[in-house]
Enzyme design. Structure first.
Site, PDB file in Angstrom:
ATOM      1  N   HIS B 203       0.812  -1.048   0.070  1.00 44.42           N
ATOM      2  CA  HIS B 203       0.029   0.040  -0.066  1.00 44.42           C
ATOM      3  C   HIS B 203       0.957   1.279   0.115  1.00 44.42           C
ATOM      4  CE1 HIS B 203      -3.481  -2.819   1.849  1.00 44.42           C
ATOM      5  NE2 HIS B 203      -3.365  -2.547   0.424  1.00 44.42           N
ATOM      6  N   HIS B 234      -3.400   4.132  -2.809  1.00 45.67           N
ATOM      7  CA  HIS B 234      -3.684   2.599  -2.777  1.00 45.67           C
ATOM      8  C   HIS B 234      -3.686   1.853  -1.370  1.00 45.67           C
ATOM      9  CE1 HIS B 234      -1.943  -1.698  -3.571  1.00 45.67           C
ATOM     10  NE2 HIS B 234      -3.258  -1.771  -3.597  1.00 45.67           N
ATOM     11  N   HIS B 324     -10.688  -3.134  -5.968  1.00 49.41           N
ATOM     12  CA  HIS B 324     -10.208  -4.426  -6.396  1.00 49.41           C
ATOM     13  C   HIS B 324     -10.823  -5.760  -6.108  1.00 49.41           C
ATOM     14  CE1 HIS B 324      -6.098  -2.085  -6.890  1.00 49.41           C
ATOM     15  NE2 HIS B 324      -6.942  -1.943  -8.219  1.00 49.41           N
ATOM     16  N   HIS B 399      -5.364  -5.441 -12.598  1.00 47.24           N
ATOM     17  CA  HIS B 399      -5.476  -4.373 -11.226  1.00 47.24           C
ATOM     18  C   HIS B 399      -3.881  -3.854 -11.090  1.00 47.24           C
ATOM     19  CE1 HIS B 399      -3.937  -7.542  -8.613  1.00 47.24           C
ATOM     20  NE2 HIS B 399      -4.126  -6.701  -7.408  1.00 47.24           N
TER      21      HIS B 399
END
Lengths: 143, 476
Positions: B203, B234, B324, B399
């Site tokens: 992340h 993210h 996602h 993704h």
């Protein structure tokens, strides 16, 4: 990381995440070694001082589900207490596990913790006794 | 993967014909090189998904597919509630609604350069990130339930952001039919201090520069041009989503036999969509999606505050926000017949095509923005949902890049400091609380994202619009 021939842990490869495996003379030792392997995914094991105890209990219908539950109970305790653990005393009686995990609060500067564990999975899950009598407990953890 | 076991449909799609209990074929989107590099476990997993009750059309794998849990990461599968269809906690994953949000800055590289170091330091200081970090918002029971029902809409009402932000989020920032009562006390407790935290591992929050535009008309609609600075966030639903995934996976494993479901792999644990357990999971999972949307909204708010300090006149408007790891009820057309299906996307992005009524007006002609995250030091991409992809993948695309090397291998191969220094020489600033984390996320540990998006483009899943390069990366 061997403590003796039967009592040790290791990591194994998974493309996105990490497999953890514990060996022991007893089921409890294998569970305990696997928990050490999980902490070692997060940070260097020898940086975590086993200072503060936390009681952990879980219950599941078979040893494999109990193993995943044990790891997930630790993941939960780490997340809620913001702690890391490096010593485990475990007692298993049939479907019930009672344990004390020893650790300390996360210190980013000292522990340099790389990842949180999101959860233990059923992938590559195995808990059984090998031909030589040693116990093995393993699964992939999601990080 | 051994391609002799596959039927090649086109240059960019491969089929596994139904065999041994498969109810539908499996289709993998990839070019020759990507499919050859793909793990054999993807073959096994995409095949197993095709065996689940109520699956419609095919079990799909995106070009970035890799070995996951039960479902491959990069797996897409739709289930019909009127044909004993199921919902699978493993088919959504632990990090429910993990996703990417991009913000416009209106700045160029020249604006950023003079303040780059201070900006990076301020972002690291103000955005809670890494193992053991806590947020600034602490929710009581009422607040927690309101957040789980309200998502980003709750966050905006609570003062984190602007109402117009919601126009640029899937489902307008709030998934309906979330059931906070189905979220356990453990999951809520795990989240209590984690609102507005970035998390760890892969992340990040990045400041990126648009370095190439492929589709100028779509880029104009998206509001981007070469040289623009974009912020990319993210992260996901944090501890709450992880705990929901963990608990329902176990419940589904234990109860599958009672529902007469034979699991080819325990991790595929699932429950009929119409069963009490299936409904309970859907309610909890939707609450987790709202949690992820609220979380990205709060991080957006913190980011805006940091940027205001350096650029007092700045507006950071949303480009879009994608998720996602989800299961969503969507209308689709199968064999000419309209139906409502529960589409699982595990490490796959929804990529609605032009004209989809659920898209905001501004994207009606372009299709949905599809935000593909790189890893620090590697490129990110923006794509657009392609016309006709409903028939290819229930309007889904890839993704990200996916790892090519395990964390352990990466940690052995690099030192964090060395990775930071090498990236600094290329003008990329990395900030993180953990040098081990930087080593494990080294750019060399990831596959080439360019090849993945090229395959998605050629396969017709999503059109390439622009490529972005990181300037600052805050690692979780």
């Amino acid at each position: 990381m061997k403590t003796n021939d039967e009592c040790r842990w290791e990591h194994f490869s998974h493309e996105a995440d990490m497999g953890i495996r514990g060996y022991g003379n007893t089921l409890e030792e294998a569970f305990s070694q696997a928990a050490l392997a999980m902490t070692a995914v997060i940070c260097e094991l020898n940086t975590v001082i086993p200072l503060i105890p936390r009681k952990i209990e879980c219950e599941a219908p078979d040893p494999e589900l109990l193993f995943v539950d044990w790891l997930n109970a630790l993941v939960y305790e780490m997340a809620v207490s913001k702690m890391l653990f490096s010593r485990f005393d475990i007692k298993i009686n049939k479907s019930t596990l009672r344990a004390t995990a020893w650790g300390e609060p996360v210190d980013q500067a000292r522990h340099q913790a790389a990842v949180e564990v999101k959860g233990a999975t059923y992938t590559e899950l195995k808990v059984n006794r090998e031909h030589d009598g040693a116990w093995i407990a393993q699964c992939v953890i999601d990080v | 993967m051994d391609t002799t076991r596959l039927t090649r449909l086109t240059d960019y799609s491969w089929q596994i014909d139904p065999e041994g209990g498969m109810r539908v074929p499996a289709i993998i989107y990839a070019d020759q090189q990507l499919i050859e590099q793909m793990d054999d476990k993807v073959y096994e997993q995409v095949t197993n998904v095709a065996k689940l009750p109520g699956i419609v059309s095919a079990s799909y794998a995106m070009p970035d597919a890799h070995w996951g849990y039960g479902f491959p990461i990069g797996g897409v599968a739709a289930f019909d509630p009127n044909d004993d269809g199921i919902v699978s906690a493993g088919g959504v994953g632990f990090d429910i609604s993990c996703g990417v949000r991009d913000l416009h800055t209106g700045l160029t590289r020249a604006d950023i350069e003079p303040v780059k170091i201070n900006l990076a330091n301020s972002l690291l200081r103000d955005i809670p990130a890494g193992v053991g970090s806590t947020g600034h918002i602490h929710l009581d029971k009422t607040g927690m339930d309101a957040m789980l029902e309200g998502g980003a809409e709750w966050a905006v009402k609570s003062g984190y952001g602007m109402a117009e932000d919601l126009d640029r989020i899937e489902e307008h920032g709030r998934v309906s039919d979330a059931m906070p009562d189905e979220v356990s006390d453990h999951a809520k407790k795990r989240q209590r201090n984690e609102m507005g935290t970035l998390g760890s591992g892969n992340h990040y929050l990045e400041i990126q520069e648009v370095i190439e535009v492929y589709d100028h008309e779509t880029a104009r609609i998206f509001g981007i041009t070469t040289g623009d600075i974009i912020i990319s966030i993210h992260c996901g639903s944090r501890g709450l989503g992880h705990q929901i995934g963990t608990e329902f996976l176990k419940r589904m494993v234990i109860s599958a036999a009672n529902y007469g479901i034979k699991l080819p792999d325990r991790e595929l644990a699932c429950a009929p969509l119409t069963s009490p357990l299936g409904k309970s999971y859907l309610g909890a999972m939707r609450a987790a999606i709202n949690c992820a949307l609220a979380n990205r909204q709060i991080i957006t708010h913190i980011t805006r505050n940091v940027f205001h300090h350096f650029f007092p006149q700045i507006h950071l408007d949303l480009l879009f926000d994608v998720s996602h790891n989800t299961c969503k009820l969507e209308p689709h057309t199968v064999n000419g017949k309209k139906c409502k299906l529960y589409v699982h996307r595990k490490g796959a992005t929804r990529a609605f095509s032009p004209g989809n009524p659920d898209l905001p007006d501004v994207f009606q002609h372009s299709g949905q923005p599809v935000l593909i995250g790189g890893s620090m030091g590697t490129a990110s991409h923006i794509l657009a949902g392609n016309a006709g992809n409903d028939q290819l993948s229930f309007s889904s695309a890839c993704h990200g890049a996916g790892r090519s090397m395990s964390r352990r291998q990466a940690f052995k191969s690099w030192r964090g400091r060395q990775v930071s220094d090498e990236l600094a020489e290329r003008g990329i600033i990395i900030r993180s609380h953990t040098s081990r984390g930087i080593a494990e996320e080294a750019p060399g540990a990831y596959k080439n994202v360019d090849a993945v998006v090229d395959a998605a483009d050629h396969a017709g899943l999503a059109r390439k619009v622009a490529k972005l390069q990181p300037v600052i990366c805050i690692k979780g």
